[in-house]
Motif scaffolding. Structure first.
Motif, PDB file in Angstrom:
ATOM      1  N   ASP A  81      -0.578   3.926   1.369  1.00 35.77           N
ATOM      2  CA  ASP A  81       0.587   2.933   1.668  1.00 35.77           C
ATOM      3  C   ASP A  81       0.997   2.308   0.348  1.00 35.77           C
ATOM      4  OD1 ASP A  81       0.983   4.027   4.148  1.00 35.77           O
ATOM      5  OD2 ASP A  81      -0.174   2.331   5.185  1.00 35.77           O
ATOM      6  N   HIS A  85       2.585   4.657  -2.084  1.00 39.93           N
ATOM      7  CA  HIS A  85       4.082   4.731  -1.556  1.00 39.93           C
ATOM      8  C   HIS A  85       4.974   3.988  -2.002  1.00 39.93           C
ATOM      9  CE1 HIS A  85       7.271   6.442   0.521  1.00 39.93           C
ATOM     10  NE2 HIS A  85       7.429   5.296   1.384  1.00 39.93           N
ATOM     11  N   ARG A 115       8.885   8.277  -4.387  1.00 40.23           N
ATOM     12  CA  ARG A 115       9.005   9.688  -4.019  1.00 40.23           C
ATOM     13  C   ARG A 115       7.632  10.507  -3.652  1.00 40.23           C
ATOM     14  NH1 ARG A 115      12.585  11.796  -9.094  1.00 40.23           N
ATOM     15  NH2 ARG A 115      14.358  10.639  -8.566  1.00 40.23           N
ATOM     16  N   TYR A 116       6.585   9.548  -3.899  1.00 36.83           N
ATOM     17  CA  TYR A 116       5.122  10.076  -3.183  1.00 36.83           C
ATOM     18  C   TYR A 116       4.940   9.609  -1.910  1.00 36.83           C
ATOM     19  CZ  TYR A 116       0.228  11.430  -3.976  1.00 36.83           C
ATOM     20  OH  TYR A 116      -1.001  12.074  -3.937  1.00 36.83           O
ATOM     21  N   PRO A 117       5.068  10.439  -1.038  1.00 42.15           N
ATOM     22  CA  PRO A 117       5.104  10.011   0.475  1.00 42.15           C
ATOM     23  C   PRO A 117       3.505   9.619   0.917  1.00 42.15           C
ATOM     24  CG  PRO A 117       6.067  12.025   0.625  1.00 42.15           C
ATOM     25  CD  PRO A 117       5.657  11.725  -0.866  1.00 42.15           C
ATOM     26  N   ALA A 118       3.316   8.596   1.583  1.00 41.28           N
ATOM     27  CA  ALA A 118       1.961   7.999   2.075  1.00 41.28           C
ATOM     28  C   ALA A 118       1.083   9.392   2.609  1.00 41.28           C
ATOM     29  CB  ALA A 118       2.078   7.101   2.773  1.00 41.28           C
ATOM     30  N   SER A 119       1.605  10.287   3.335  1.00 42.75           N
ATOM     31  CA  SER A 119       1.055  11.092   4.031  1.00 42.75           C
ATOM     32  C   SER A 119       0.428  12.244   2.607  1.00 42.75           C
ATOM     33  CB  SER A 119       1.904  11.992   4.691  1.00 42.75           C
ATOM     34  OG  SER A 119       2.947  12.518   4.246  1.00 42.75           O
ATOM     35  N   SER A 120       1.185  12.392   1.888  1.00 47.40           N
ATOM     36  CA  SER A 120       0.781  13.179   0.762  1.00 47.40           C
ATOM     37  C   SER A 120      -0.323  12.641  -0.024  1.00 47.40           C
ATOM     38  CB  SER A 120       1.973  13.585  -0.241  1.00 47.40           C
ATOM     39  OG  SER A 120       2.887  14.401   0.430  1.00 47.40           O
TER      40      SER A 120
END
Length: 75
Positions: free
Chosen positions: A32, A35, A40-45
């Motif tokens: 988190d 992110h 642009r870097y999602p937490a899920s990624s």
């Protein structure tokens, strides 16, 4: 390479593998925060990438440690 150089190299690689696992753990736990800094870097990624780094680092650690154990026995 000599047996000593091989053992030294495998030891360094094993230490770096521990660092990979630690870095993956950090990324997994701080997804988190990453992110929020990199929108642009999602937490899920970040979580998925962290988990993948942990898996890869663990495999490499096992591989390097196994080869280091074998190199120690074949003196």
């Amino acid at each position: 390479p000599t047996a000593t150089a091989l053992r030294r190299t495998l030891g360094v690689n094993a230490a770096l593998d521990v660092g990979y696992v630690g870095g993956g753990w950090w990324l997994l736990r701080n997804a988190d925060r990453v992110h929020h800094r990199l929108a642009r870097y999602p937490a899920s990624s970040a979580r998925g990438d962290g988990a993948a780094i942990i898996v890869q680092g663990s495999f490499l650690l096992a591989l390097d440690s196994g080869f280091l154990a074998m190199a120690g026995r074949t003196q």
